[in-house]
Write an enzyme that holds these catalytic residues in place. Structure first.
Site, short mmCIF file in Angstrom:
data_model
loop_
_atom_site.label_atom_id
_atom_site.label_comp_id
_atom_site.label_asym_id
_atom_site.label_seq_id
_atom_site.Cartn_x
_atom_site.Cartn_y
_atom_site.Cartn_z
CD GLU A 108 4.14 6.72 7.80
OE1 GLU A 108 5.17 6.83 8.51
OE2 GLU A 108 3.48 7.72 7.43
CB ILE A 115 -0.94 0.01 1.22
CG1 ILE A 115 -1.59 -1.37 1.41
CG2 ILE A 115 -2.01 1.07 1.07
CD1 ILE A 115 -2.42 -1.49 2.68
CB SER A 116 0.56 4.57 -1.51
OG SER A 116 -0.65 4.96 -0.85
CG ASP A 117 -1.10 4.33 3.84
OD1 ASP A 117 -1.03 3.21 3.30
OD2 ASP A 117 -2.07 4.67 4.54
CB CYS A 118 1.81 0.12 4.27
SG CYS A 118 0.14 0.11 4.95
#
Length: 604
Positions: free
Chosen positions: A332, A326-329
């Site tokens: 982060e 996923i982009s945000d995972c």
């Protein structure tokens, strides 16, 4: 399991879509059926009260479409009482905007096995219990007297978050007329075979975990109906445990197979922010090891053929076995990896090689949408917003396409900026362009009051934290950026007299700020909302303008700490699709620690 179900019955006998929600027909019917399947007698106090709630509101014909589907598979609802889910949709040309391959991955990976099960009319064998359920669930005089055509579009008012637009009535009515010609046809056979190939592909590439719990069970059922003795079924069964979780309230099925990488990446950043990293070297070393091992190392085979996005180098939400990045995972994970790479290897372990970090950057850059400049979740936005008119799930909003979000966009921008600071010569031109267009997107979706709507947690404090950090990462300062000043003003305007911030899950549902209040109607601070607001304000330099709001917030936090150092688990903070809440139990520790760490090092 029974203890969990019984513990979350509402006082009126019903069950909500989530543990803090009002009673819904969906939650109540499925809970009643589950209790009966687990051996609870129909005349037990719990079942009797739950059944009364159902019957008083029109019976199980009023359950939303997903509930109707589960009941049909069990054999206690008729298939012609459902709106069609034709597997033939997968045979349409991909250039059509409504091709399922263009849908948001969670949507398509649920409706893929549903279409197969619908296509073959997969139904469990009748038993004494299913016969009893037919007489218990419905308000009509008898099961045989139910008007299934009327039941198709029936939905209890308690569940109706997304009412069907008129265009759906036209589509479903047309498909109902076509369905008799498709059933048992060569086209239906070909469509079901194609659906099963895609199901097997998903199973194999996620080691039979699958993208989420609903699609996991539907995929397993599809494999069972295809061949109950197959290797696929044998591989599916052990991985049910990945989703089960036992806590004080009983055993529940999680909304994912965990949030391991997500929580780990945030925890690393929180611990380092305290300035106490030297005291927790072993903890950080183990976290570093997990981050290294959970990075996705290869793309799935034939990604375009199977409607997947590239994944080599990215990070998932949970585990490498799950494997859907996923982009945000990814962002982060990259931020945490870069943070650890800047520390002493003797303390935290060997850094992840730069070529692997560059692979992650490649995926993050590929996620950015050319049109909007924003980042969606698992893939690019593949179709237009009008496709949402075909959303058949009355309970959820915004499920049809992968929309760009402030959280995903900000996290991606932060990660790219952090990477370019350490490795300025790698993908410099591409990162510079991404920063420029991504920053423009963040500004374009900021609300007039200065806030951002948070789509993956509760809610405006969360979205605004990401919005603020995204602007700062791309060059904003309080003095030079009106958008940043408006965001700060918004947060300060929502601080309570007690020094904290808090939001109810109603902020997500209503898409307007709803303060969390106690039983007497007084504002009630929430540690996690307070943490997000503090982190945003400190990042904006609030301590240099007026530190008083930060001092008040810190006192509010510390006043709630237990003697053993822990903090209380408060109201629910996670959300998806605007209407369904999920618990992130670690948030109370992560964001409280992170905010207090930043406060100690940058304010005091």
């Amino acid at each position: 399991m029974l203890r969990y179900l019984e513990n979350h019955l509402n006082e009126d006998g019903g069950v909500g879509l989530h543990i803090e929600g009002h009673s819904t027909m969906f939650g109540t019917v499925l809970t009643y059926v589950a209790m009966r399947l687990l051996g609870k007698a129909a005349d037990s106090p719990e079942c009797a009260k739950t059944r009364k709630w159902i019957i008083d509101r029109g019976g199980a014909t009023q359950v939303p479409s997903w509930g109707k589907f589960w009941l049909a598979v069990l054999g206690v609802y008729e298939w012609h009482g459902l709106n069609p889910i034709p597997p033939e949709c997968w045979l349409l040309p991909y250039w059509l905007p409504m091709h399922p391959g263009r849908f948001w991955c969670h949507c398509r990976m649920v409706y893929l096995p549903m279409s197969y099960l619908y296509g073959i009319r997969a139904t469990g064998k009748p038993t004494a219990l299913t016969a009893a359920l037919k007489s218990e669930l419905y308000a009509e005089a008898s099961y045989d007297s139910i008007n299934w055509n009327t039941a198709r579009n029936a939905c209890a008012k308690e569940d109706l978050y997304y009412p069907h637009p008129w265009i759906q009535d036209v589509v479903w009515s047309t498909l109902m007329k076509v369905e008799p010609f498709l059933m048992n046809s060569r086209v239906r056979k070909a469509a079901c075979e194609d659906a099963m190939r895609q199901i097997h592909y998903e199973d194999e590439n996620t080691r039979y975990v699958d993208i989420g719990p609903v699609s996991k069970v539907f995929n397993m059922l599809s494999c069972w109906f295809e061949d109950p003795d197959s290797e696929a079924v044998k591989k599916h069964i052990p991985r049910i445990a990945d989703y089960l979780w036992v806590a004080e309230d009983g055993m529940k099925m999680q909304g994912y197979n965990g949030s391991q990488l997500w929580d780990c990446a945030f925890s690393v950043q929180a611990i380092v922010a305290t300035g106490l990293a030297d005291e927790y070297g072993e903890c950080l070393r183990r976290a570093h090891d997990y981050i290294e091992k959970s990075q996705v190392r290869d793309d799935c085979p034939d990604v375009e053929k199977w409607y997947r996005h590239i994944s080599k180098g990215a990070w998932p939400f949970s585990t490498r076995d799950h494997g859907w990045p996923i982009s945000d995972c990814s962002s982060e994970g990259l931020k945490a990896a870069l943070t650890l790479a800047s520390m002493d290897e003797k303390l935290v372990g060997e850094a992840i090689p730069v070529d692997r970090l560059a692979d992650c950057v490649n995926v993050i850059l590929s996620y950015q949408n050319r049109g909007s400049g924003g980042w969606a979740t698992y893939e690019n936005t593949r179709s237009t917003k009008w496709v949402e008119l075909l959303n058949p799930a009355e309970t959820f909003g915004d499920i049809m396409i992968d929309y760009p979000y402030v959280e995903c966009s900000s996290a991606s921008l932060q990660a790219l900026c952090k990477f370019s600071e350490r490795y300025p010569d790698i993908r410099a031109k591409d990162i510079a362009h991404a920063k420029k267009t991504g920053r423009k997107f963040l500004k374009s979706i900021q609300r007039a009051d200065g806030s951002w709507y948070g789509s993956w947690a509760v809610c405006f404090t969360y979205g605004t934290w990401f919005g603020v950090l995204g602007l700062i990462a791309t060059g904003s300062t309080y003095e030079t950026c009106p958008s940043l000043r408006k965001a700060v003003e918004f947060l300060l305007s929502k601080q309570q007299e007690n020094g904290g911030w808090s939001e109810s899950y109603l902020s997500c549902e209503k898409k307007a700020y709803h303060e969390l209040r106690d039983k007497d109607g007084k504002p009630k601070p929430h540690l996690v909302n307070t943490g997000w607001a503090m982190l945003a304000l400190i990042a904006s330099g609030q301590q240099n303008r007026d530190a008083t709001p930060l001092h008040r917030a810190a006192r509010c936090m510390l006043s709630q700490q237990y003697e053993n150092g822990d903090f209380p688990q408060q109201s629910i903070m996670g959300v998806f699709n605007a209407n369904c809440m999920i618990s992130y139990s670690c948030y109370r520790s992560i964001f409280t620690l992170w905010a207090l760490g930043e406060y100690c090092n940058k304010v005091l």
